[in-house]
Write an enzyme that holds these catalytic residues in place. Structure first.
Site, PDB file in Angstrom:
ATOM      1  N   PRO A  91       0.817  -1.216   0.000  1.00  0.00           N
ATOM      2  CA  PRO A  91       0.000   0.000   0.000  1.00  0.00           C
ATOM      3  C   PRO A  91       0.850   1.264   0.000  1.00  0.00           C
ATOM      4  O   PRO A  91       1.919   1.311   0.606  1.00  0.00           O
ATOM      5  CB  PRO A  91      -0.798  -0.130   1.305  1.00  0.00           C
ATOM      6  CG  PRO A  91      -0.847  -1.593   1.570  1.00  0.00           C
ATOM      7  CD  PRO A  91       0.471  -2.124   1.095  1.00  0.00           C
ATOM      8  N   GLU A  92       0.357   2.272  -0.695  1.00  0.00           N
ATOM      9  CA  GLU A  92       1.037   3.567  -0.733  1.00  0.00           C
ATOM     10  C   GLU A  92       0.594   4.409   0.460  1.00  0.00           C
ATOM     11  O   GLU A  92      -0.349   4.066   1.182  1.00  0.00           O
ATOM     12  CB  GLU A  92       0.683   4.278  -2.039  1.00  0.00           C
ATOM     13  CG  GLU A  92       0.919   3.466  -3.290  1.00  0.00           C
ATOM     14  CD  GLU A  92       2.342   3.553  -3.817  1.00  0.00           C
ATOM     15  OE1 GLU A  92       3.064   4.504  -3.464  1.00  0.00           O
ATOM     16  OE2 GLU A  92       2.733   2.657  -4.584  1.00  0.00           O
ATOM     17  N   ARG A 149      12.953  -3.666  -6.315  1.00  0.00           N
ATOM     18  CA  ARG A 149      11.546  -3.460  -6.669  1.00  0.00           C
ATOM     19  C   ARG A 149      11.427  -3.365  -8.181  1.00  0.00           C
ATOM     20  O   ARG A 149      12.379  -3.047  -8.876  1.00  0.00           O
ATOM     21  CB  ARG A 149      11.029  -2.174  -6.023  1.00  0.00           C
ATOM     22  CG  ARG A 149      11.340  -2.111  -4.534  1.00  0.00           C
ATOM     23  CD  ARG A 149      10.151  -1.734  -3.741  1.00  0.00           C
ATOM     24  NE  ARG A 149      10.461  -1.691  -2.322  1.00  0.00           N
ATOM     25  CZ  ARG A 149       9.850  -0.930  -1.455  1.00  0.00           C
ATOM     26  NH1 ARG A 149       8.894  -0.111  -1.864  1.00  0.00           N
ATOM     27  NH2 ARG A 149      10.147  -0.975  -0.173  1.00  0.00           N
ATOM     28  N   ASN A 156       6.012   2.074  -4.696  1.00  0.00           N
ATOM     29  CA  ASN A 156       6.486   1.736  -6.027  1.00  0.00           C
ATOM     30  C   ASN A 156       5.638   2.347  -7.137  1.00  0.00           C
ATOM     31  O   ASN A 156       6.151   2.765  -8.178  1.00  0.00           O
ATOM     32  CB  ASN A 156       6.529   0.216  -6.184  1.00  0.00           C
ATOM     33  CG  ASN A 156       7.525  -0.209  -7.230  1.00  0.00           C
ATOM     34  OD1 ASN A 156       8.555   0.426  -7.408  1.00  0.00           O
ATOM     35  ND2 ASN A 156       7.233  -1.280  -7.941  1.00  0.00           N
ATOM     36  N   LYS A 198       3.837   5.115   5.618  1.00  0.00           N
ATOM     37  CA  LYS A 198       3.052   3.894   5.429  1.00  0.00           C
ATOM     38  C   LYS A 198       2.720   3.220   6.761  1.00  0.00           C
ATOM     39  O   LYS A 198       2.240   2.082   6.778  1.00  0.00           O
ATOM     40  CB  LYS A 198       3.823   2.923   4.534  1.00  0.00           C
ATOM     41  CG  LYS A 198       4.131   3.490   3.143  1.00  0.00           C
ATOM     42  CD  LYS A 198       4.924   2.476   2.340  1.00  0.00           C
ATOM     43  CE  LYS A 198       5.326   3.055   0.995  1.00  0.00           C
ATOM     44  NZ  LYS A 198       6.084   2.068   0.192  1.00  0.00           N
TER      45      LYS A 198
END
Length: 274
Positions: free
Chosen positions: A2-3, A252, A167, A51
């Site tokens: 999650p962002e 990533r 990401n 986050k």
């Protein structure tokens, strides 16, 4: 994962439901905190830091991180009694009950209960939060500049430099800035990238569908993220994919358009093309 806007939105909903209410019981389904009970404490606020999420009572801070799979849901007490959950019951890691609402945390990557005075041990390492109304841009830029040889992709991911971009945001912001993800920090003007990112994450935090293109139509939300081998929506060039990270275990997925984001001379640290 999650962002920051996802966590902000979850914290906002929990705050509306729990703030000012007395906890009637709590459960923490992790060995270290299995015997902790916060019944009788009043929830003062629920906030996000990057986050991370913090449920603050008058004495404690319940710290959680959603990681890849985590989420918080709100249920009415009668729904809890029927056991009608939106996620499998065996994935429950925390339950916070009040007379009006029950907050249930599923598949939380981190869940811990800290004395309020010790909260910084969990989130004190974070850089400025991009969703903070008083976001410290100068500090964020200074943090990014401390490693000039690092790739811009890895630098913007580093929550110690600035907190909240994941990401999805990093890939999309670098496309919008026409920056190759492997560009060293020393060769990039990251000020406009950060400024645009702050505006975008504020715009997206109240949306059901996160968008970077201005469109909310299916398949048109992103410029490059998740669009490997598909044509660039700006120039038609095939979107490429690779991996970047400080070390292999932290890599990533990177998505970029070779034409819209041309490479610069000189390799950056903290990444490898695969």
């Amino acid at each position: 994962m999650p962002e920051g806007d996802t966590v902000w939105r979850a914290a906002h909903h929990l705050h509306e439901a729990l703030a000012g209410r007395v906890l009637t019981s709590t459960e923490f389904r992790v060995p270290r905190f299995a015997t902790v009970e916060l019944a009788g404490e009043t929830v003062r606020e629920v906030v996000s830091r990057g986050k991370h999420m913090l449920v603050r009572t008058d004495q404690h801070s319940v710290h959680s991180h959603l990681k890849m799979e985590g989420s918080w849901h709100l249920y009415k007490p009668e729904t809890m009694q029927r056991g009608k959950f939106r996620r499998p019951a065996h994935t429950i890691r925390a339950i916070l009950r009040t007379d009006e609402w029950v907050a249930v945390g599923f598949s939380l990557g981190v869940i811990e209960v800290l004395p309020l005075a010790d909260e910084d041990s969990a989130v004190g390492h974070l850089g400025p939060d991009v969703l903070d109304p008083e976001f410290d841009r100068d500090l964020a830029m200074a943090n990014l500049a401390t490693e000039p040889d690092l790739s811009v992709f890895v630098a913007l991911h580093d929550q110690r430099k600035l907190a909240g971009f994941g990401n999805e945001y990093v890939n999309e912001l670098l496309f919008l800035a026409r920056l190759d993800p492997r560009t060293p920090v020393r060769d990039a003007d990251l000020g406009p990238v950060v400024d645009r990112g702050v505006k975008l994450i504020h715009a997206n935090r109240d949306r059901i569908e996160r968008s970077f293109t201005g469109s909310i139509r299916a398949g048109q939300l992103h410029w490059v993220f998740g669009r490997t081998n598909r044509p660039c929506q700006r120039c038609g060039t095939t979107i490429r994919e690779t991996s970047l990270g400080r070390v292999p275990t932290q890599e990533r997925r990177v998505y970029w358009c070779p034409r819209c984001q041309p490479p610069v001379a000189g390799p950056a640290a903290g990444g490898r093309d695969v």
